[in-house]
Design a protein around this motif. Structure first.
Motif, PDB file in Angstrom:
ATOM      1  N   UNK A 231       2.567   3.398   2.512  1.00  0.00           N
ATOM      2  CA  UNK A 231       2.744   1.688   3.595  1.00  0.00           C
ATOM      3  C   UNK A 231       4.415   1.593   3.409  1.00  0.00           C
ATOM      4  N   UNK A 232       4.928   1.567   4.829  1.00  0.00           N
ATOM      5  CA  UNK A 232       6.031   0.559   4.865  1.00  0.00           C
ATOM      6  C   UNK A 232       6.119   0.074   5.834  1.00  0.00           C
ATOM      7  N   UNK A 233       6.748  -0.599   5.865  1.00  0.00           N
ATOM      8  CA  UNK A 233       6.648  -2.143   6.655  1.00  0.00           C
ATOM      9  C   UNK A 233       8.633  -2.202   7.751  1.00  0.00           C
ATOM     10  N   UNK A 234       8.047  -2.284   8.601  1.00  0.00           N
ATOM     11  CA  UNK A 234       9.415  -2.849   9.374  1.00  0.00           C
ATOM     12  C   UNK A 234       9.128  -3.786  10.664  1.00  0.00           C
ATOM     13  N   UNK A 235      10.459  -3.418  11.283  1.00  0.00           N
ATOM     14  CA  UNK A 235      10.110  -4.434  12.521  1.00  0.00           C
ATOM     15  C   UNK A 235       9.731  -3.736  14.013  1.00  0.00           C
ATOM     16  N   UNK A 236       8.817  -4.259  14.888  1.00  0.00           N
ATOM     17  CA  UNK A 236       8.227  -3.932  16.212  1.00  0.00           C
ATOM     18  C   UNK A 236       9.157  -5.071  16.971  1.00  0.00           C
TER      19      UNK A 236
ATOM     20  N   UNK B  67       2.239  -4.242  -0.077  1.00  0.00           N
ATOM     21  CA  UNK B  67       1.015  -3.771   0.769  1.00  0.00           C
ATOM     22  C   UNK B  67      -0.258  -3.206   0.122  1.00  0.00           C
ATOM     23  N   UNK B  68       0.741  -2.054  -0.246  1.00  0.00           N
ATOM     24  CA  UNK B  68       0.236  -0.532  -0.584  1.00  0.00           C
ATOM     25  C   UNK B  68      -1.200  -1.260  -2.067  1.00  0.00           C
ATOM     26  N   UNK B  69      -0.287  -2.374  -2.820  1.00  0.00           N
ATOM     27  CA  UNK B  69      -1.388  -2.040  -3.912  1.00  0.00           C
ATOM     28  C   UNK B  69      -2.041  -2.775  -3.237  1.00  0.00           C
ATOM     29  N   UNK B  70      -2.424  -4.357  -2.659  1.00  0.00           N
ATOM     30  CA  UNK B  70      -3.289  -5.276  -1.901  1.00  0.00           C
ATOM     31  C   UNK B  70      -4.314  -3.663  -1.451  1.00  0.00           C
ATOM     32  N   UNK B  71      -3.979  -2.619  -0.609  1.00  0.00           N
ATOM     33  CA  UNK B  71      -5.182  -1.777  -0.080  1.00  0.00           C
ATOM     34  C   UNK B  71      -5.587  -1.951  -1.040  1.00  0.00           C
ATOM     35  N   UNK B  72      -5.535  -1.292  -2.367  1.00  0.00           N
ATOM     36  CA  UNK B  72      -6.948  -0.665  -3.265  1.00  0.00           C
ATOM     37  C   UNK B  72      -7.378  -1.673  -3.305  1.00  0.00           C
TER      38      UNK B  72
END
Lengths: 84, 84
Positions: B39-44, B24-29
């Motif tokens: 960017x770090x992705x977890x669960x809510x 996702x960090x790459x896609x932001x660029x």
């Protein structure tokens, strides 16, 4: 440029069935945690952002949510930003 | 019995590579959001719990996190509880 930390929650909309959450609600009962109901599971995303001020950071994070992180048809998002 | 709403975040531990977040960090660029990093992705997870008091609700939610919601080898969790 200041650095901000954003904490984003992306959750399935209320009207949308959440089968993962339903499954976990069932598992809670199997574990003896019968008091737990209505589990819903979404994503939590943390990221760092550089911006001139908090308002700019807010706009950028909102753009990121809309264009990449959340599927607005099925999900809604909330976020908070703090300076680091 | 009172009703409480718990909001739980389950995130990959800092020492652990988060390939989804990296992607996702790459896609932001690619989207032009070059100011977004790490960017770090977890669960809510949100859930409702019935308990006699807030302390009991805290213990139950902690048990749920430890036994089902988080994989403590790779993930850490935080949660907050409020009465509804």
């Amino acid at each position: 440029m200041k650095k901000f930390q954003a904490e984003i929650d992306v959750m399935p909309k209320k009207e949308i069935l959440d089968p993962q959450g339903k499954a976990v609600t069932g598992s809670m009962k199997n574990l003896g945690l019968t008091e737990i109901q209505n589990v819903r599971i979404g994503k939590h995303i943390s990221l760092e952002i550089e911006a001139a001020d908090e308002e700019t950071a807010n706009i950028k994070v909102d753009t990121a949510c809309k264009s990449l992180l959340a599927n607005l048809i099925m999900e809604s998002y909330t976020f908070s930003i703090k300076a680091v």
